[in-house]
Design a protein around this motif. Structure first.
Motif, PDB file in Angstrom:
ATOM      1  N   PHE A   1       0.833  -1.189   0.000  1.00 51.40           N
ATOM      2  CA  PHE A   1       0.000   0.000   0.000  1.00 51.40           C
ATOM      3  C   PHE A   1       0.874   1.248   0.000  1.00 51.40           C
ATOM      4  O   PHE A   1       0.621   2.202  -0.741  1.00 51.40           O
ATOM      5  CB  PHE A   1      -0.951   0.001   1.204  1.00 51.40           C
ATOM      6  N   GLY A   2       1.907   1.248   0.815  1.00 50.88           N
ATOM      7  CA  GLY A   2       2.831   2.378   0.866  1.00 50.88           C
ATOM      8  C   GLY A   2       3.455   2.667  -0.483  1.00 50.88           C
ATOM      9  O   GLY A   2       3.617   3.822  -0.875  1.00 50.88           O
ATOM     10  N   GLU A   3       3.795   1.615  -1.216  1.00 55.43           N
ATOM     11  CA  GLU A   3       4.375   1.789  -2.547  1.00 55.43           C
ATOM     12  C   GLU A   3       3.351   2.395  -3.514  1.00 55.43           C
ATOM     13  O   GLU A   3       3.717   3.177  -4.390  1.00 55.43           O
ATOM     14  CB  GLU A   3       4.865   0.450  -3.087  1.00 55.43           C
ATOM     15  N   LEU A   4       2.082   2.038  -3.366  1.00 53.72           N
ATOM     16  CA  LEU A   4       1.031   2.569  -4.244  1.00 53.72           C
ATOM     17  C   LEU A   4       0.823   4.067  -4.067  1.00 53.72           C
ATOM     18  O   LEU A   4       0.574   4.780  -5.039  1.00 53.72           O
ATOM     19  CB  LEU A   4      -0.307   1.869  -3.961  1.00 53.72           C
ATOM     20  N   ILE A   5       0.909   4.527  -2.826  1.00 56.58           N
ATOM     21  CA  ILE A   5       0.567   5.924  -2.548  1.00 56.58           C
ATOM     22  C   ILE A   5       1.771   6.858  -2.498  1.00 56.58           C
ATOM     23  O   ILE A   5       1.605   8.069  -2.551  1.00 56.58           O
ATOM     24  CB  ILE A   5      -0.249   6.057  -1.248  1.00 56.58           C
ATOM     25  N   ASP A   6       2.970   6.322  -2.403  1.00 59.27           N
ATOM     26  CA  ASP A   6       4.162   7.171  -2.285  1.00 59.27           C
ATOM     27  C   ASP A   6       4.746   7.456  -3.661  1.00 59.27           C
ATOM     28  O   ASP A   6       5.846   7.038  -3.992  1.00 59.27           O
ATOM     29  CB  ASP A   6       5.192   6.518  -1.371  1.00 59.27           C
ATOM     30  N   VAL A   7       3.974   8.170  -4.473  1.00 56.11           N
ATOM     31  CA  VAL A   7       4.382   8.518  -5.831  1.00 56.11           C
ATOM     32  C   VAL A   7       4.180  10.013  -6.045  1.00 56.11           C
ATOM     33  O   VAL A   7       3.503  10.679  -5.250  1.00 56.11           O
ATOM     34  CB  VAL A   7       3.594   7.698  -6.887  1.00 56.11           C
ATOM     35  N   ASN A   8       4.760  10.541  -7.118  1.00 58.19           N
ATOM     36  CA  ASN A   8       4.727  11.983  -7.371  1.00 58.19           C
ATOM     37  C   ASN A   8       3.464  12.469  -8.060  1.00 58.19           C
ATOM     38  O   ASN A   8       3.364  13.649  -8.379  1.00 58.19           O
ATOM     39  CB  ASN A   8       5.951  12.396  -8.186  1.00 58.19           C
ATOM     40  N   VAL A   9       2.533  11.575  -8.333  1.00 55.10           N
ATOM     41  CA  VAL A   9       1.258  11.971  -8.936  1.00 55.10           C
ATOM     42  C   VAL A   9       0.149  11.684  -7.935  1.00 55.10           C
ATOM     43  O   VAL A   9       0.299  10.831  -7.060  1.00 55.10           O
ATOM     44  CB  VAL A   9       0.996  11.220 -10.272  1.00 55.10           C
ATOM     45  N   PRO A  10      -0.977  12.382  -8.027  1.00 52.74           N
ATOM     46  CA  PRO A  10      -2.072  12.090  -7.108  1.00 52.74           C
ATOM     47  C   PRO A  10      -2.660  10.703  -7.378  1.00 52.74           C
ATOM     48  O   PRO A  10      -2.752  10.274  -8.524  1.00 52.74           O
ATOM     49  CB  PRO A  10      -3.097  13.184  -7.385  1.00 52.74           C
ATOM     50  N   VAL A  11      -3.013  10.012  -6.305  1.00 51.44           N
ATOM     51  CA  VAL A  11      -3.594   8.674  -6.385  1.00 51.44           C
ATOM     52  C   VAL A  11      -4.981   8.735  -5.763  1.00 51.44           C
ATOM     53  O   VAL A  11      -5.116   9.045  -4.577  1.00 51.44           O
ATOM     54  CB  VAL A  11      -2.716   7.636  -5.651  1.00 51.44           C
ATOM     55  N   LEU A  12      -5.993   8.430  -6.583  1.00 54.34           N
ATOM     56  CA  LEU A  12      -7.367   8.370  -6.088  1.00 54.34           C
ATOM     57  C   LEU A  12      -7.675   6.928  -5.731  1.00 54.34           C
ATOM     58  O   LEU A  12      -7.606   6.040  -6.582  1.00 54.34           O
ATOM     59  CB  LEU A  12      -8.350   8.863  -7.150  1.00 54.34           C
ATOM     60  N   LEU A  13      -7.972   6.695  -4.461  1.00 52.79           N
ATOM     61  CA  LEU A  13      -8.359   5.359  -4.001  1.00 52.79           C
ATOM     62  C   LEU A  13      -9.869   5.327  -3.851  1.00 52.79           C
ATOM     63  O   LEU A  13     -10.458   6.237  -3.270  1.00 52.79           O
ATOM     64  CB  LEU A  13      -7.716   5.042  -2.652  1.00 52.79           C
ATOM     65  N   ASN A  14     -10.463   4.270  -4.365  1.00 53.27           N
ATOM     66  CA  ASN A  14     -11.901   4.063  -4.232  1.00 53.27           C
ATOM     67  C   ASN A  14     -12.114   2.771  -3.454  1.00 53.27           C
ATOM     68  O   ASN A  14     -11.841   1.688  -3.958  1.00 53.27           O
ATOM     69  CB  ASN A  14     -12.550   3.955  -5.613  1.00 53.27           C
TER      70      ASN A  14
END
Length: 98
Positions: free
Chosen positions: A4-17
């Motif tokens: 999960f940390g890898e999914l959200i720790d990026v330079n673009v916004p991440v929309l989680l549904n």
């Protein structure tokens, strides 16, 4: 949780549904999310998370209402809302974090 940390720790916004197949408001968001993903292109990510298959994560993030939408930027939550949203609203919010 490290995945999960890898999914959200990026330079673009991440929309989680956070959704469930048995929840009608959740499933009605699927076409909206496709529109959002198409509008974002490579400037952001849209990720659907089934609460029934990801109970530990859902519990850790205190997801109670469905759908629950969250936007992360560089690993930090910058926006959260429960309930259905329209594509234009979500695109507008995401554009603030691009």
């Amino acid at each position: 949780m490290s995945k999960f940390g890898e999914l959200i720790d990026v330079n673009v916004p991440v929309l989680l549904n956070f959704y469930a197949e048995w929840n009608e408001p959740s499933t009605s968001m699927h076409p909206v999310l496709k529109d959002v993903a198409a509008a974002l292109g490579d400037k952001g990510k849209v990720i659907k998370i089934d609460v029934d298959k990801n109970r530990e994560l859902s519990r850790a993030l205190r997801v109670s209402g469905l759908p629950t939408l969250m936007i992360y930027r560089k690993g930090e939550m910058v926006w959260r809302q429960s309930g259905e949203q329209d594509a234009n609203t979500l695109i507008g919010i995401l554009n603030e974090y691009i």
